[in-house]
Design an enzyme around this catalytic site. Structure first.
Site, PDB file in Angstrom:
ATOM      1  N   ASP A  99       0.934  -1.164   0.137  1.00  0.00           N
ATOM      2  CA  ASP A  99      -0.100   0.093  -0.088  1.00  0.00           C
ATOM      3  C   ASP A  99       0.780   1.396  -0.097  1.00  0.00           C
ATOM      4  O   ASP A  99       2.055   1.283   0.301  1.00  0.00           O
ATOM      5  CB  ASP A  99      -0.701   0.008   1.183  1.00  0.00           C
ATOM      6  CG  ASP A  99      -0.321   0.191   2.513  1.00  0.00           C
ATOM      7  OD1 ASP A  99       0.096   1.284   2.932  1.00  0.00           O
ATOM      8  OD2 ASP A  99      -0.403  -0.772   3.406  1.00  0.00           O
ATOM      9  N   ILE A 100       0.168   2.497  -0.295  1.00  0.00           N
ATOM     10  CA  ILE A 100       1.101   3.730  -0.422  1.00  0.00           C
ATOM     11  C   ILE A 100       1.705   3.985   0.859  1.00  0.00           C
ATOM     12  O   ILE A 100       2.916   4.527   0.770  1.00  0.00           O
ATOM     13  CB  ILE A 100       0.173   4.631  -1.021  1.00  0.00           C
ATOM     14  CG1 ILE A 100       0.974   5.801  -1.538  1.00  0.00           C
ATOM     15  CG2 ILE A 100      -0.768   5.207  -0.009  1.00  0.00           C
ATOM     16  CD1 ILE A 100      -0.012   6.930  -2.493  1.00  0.00           C
TER      17      ILE A 100
END
Length: 249
Positions: free
Chosen positions: A114-115
């Site tokens: 995820d970012i």
């Protein structure tokens, strides 16, 4: 191809092994006679068998022989926080392509981070390798280091290893340990083999320790090591062989 020394075309198996640096021609012949070599899953004991190294999988003692590393591209990438785990982004955010530049091969990203998570991602031009590394049936372990608020006591480890009930089903860590505690911050290491979305963050939430910072440090046999954020390295040699071996290729 049959286990038949008289099949036309191809290259003699012992020559292929010698050219790959596995052993001398004479030693390769002995390996074959000893039943240590397999082609496409079939043990070969007949000297002189001809193979097509472009199309056939050759194993020695169960380990895949990578015959041409230039054709098996695997990159280890240290993804920084803020970079999306895609090759391009319609919103214009920094993506994996920005990290690797104009790479000549078409590369697939193996899973995602995820970012807000940094660390090890793999990119490859081998679609079958990418598929197997992410398929649940191969149970490829991934290791993360997380920093959380507070002191993580022994009961948390027992919970993580025995299993938690999340909204999308049960989950248990393969391994869990406290690395250190400094002030109000504890660092823990977690290994899981599932690839569900934000799984480590959700597991730590479930035991009352929301993650402040998360880094993936290992994917199967590949380690992040000293790879700096935003940089890449080519996976080669024994590491590449181990990666293919982990998924039976």
């Amino acid at each position: 191809m049959r286990n038949d020394p008289y099949v036309s075309g191809g290259i003699r198996l012992q020559k292929v092994l010698s050219q790959a640096g596995i052993a001398s021609r004479r030693a390769a012949e002995q390996m074959i006679q000893d039943g240590r070599v397999a082609v496409d899953g079939q043990v070969v004991t007949v000297l002189g068998m001809r193979v097509d190294p472009e199309r056939q999988a050759i194993h020695v003692d169960g380990e895949r022989v990578i015959l041409d590393e230039t054709k098996h591209v695997v990159l280890a990438v240290n993804k920084p926080v803020g970079v999306v785990s895609t090759m391009s982004d319609p919103e214009g955010r920094e993506s994996l392509t920005d990290l690797i530049g104009d790479y000549p091969e078409r590369l697939y990203h193996v899973g995602r981070l995820d970012i807000d998570t940094s660390g090890l991602l793999l990119l490859t031009n081998d679609g079958e390798l990418a598929n197997r590394l992410t398929h649940p049936s191969y149970e490829i372990p991934k290791t993360y280091v997380a920093r959380v608020h507070g002191e993580v006591k022994g009961g948390v480890r027992r919970q993580m290893l025995s299993g938690l009930e999340l909204e999308d089903g049960p989950i248990a860590a393969d391994a869990f340990r406290v690395v250190d505690t400094f002030g109000d911050i504890t660092t823990v290491e977690i290994t899981v083999h599932e690839g569900r979305n934000r799984i480590v963050r959700r597991m730590m939430d479930a035991v009352g320790f929301p993650v402040r910072e998360l880094v993936r440090t290992q994917f199967g046999p590949i380690h992040l090591d000293h790879l700096q954020p935003g940089t890449t390295r080519r996976v080669k040699g024994n590491a590449l062989t181990a990666l293919y071996g982990a998924v039976g290729l």
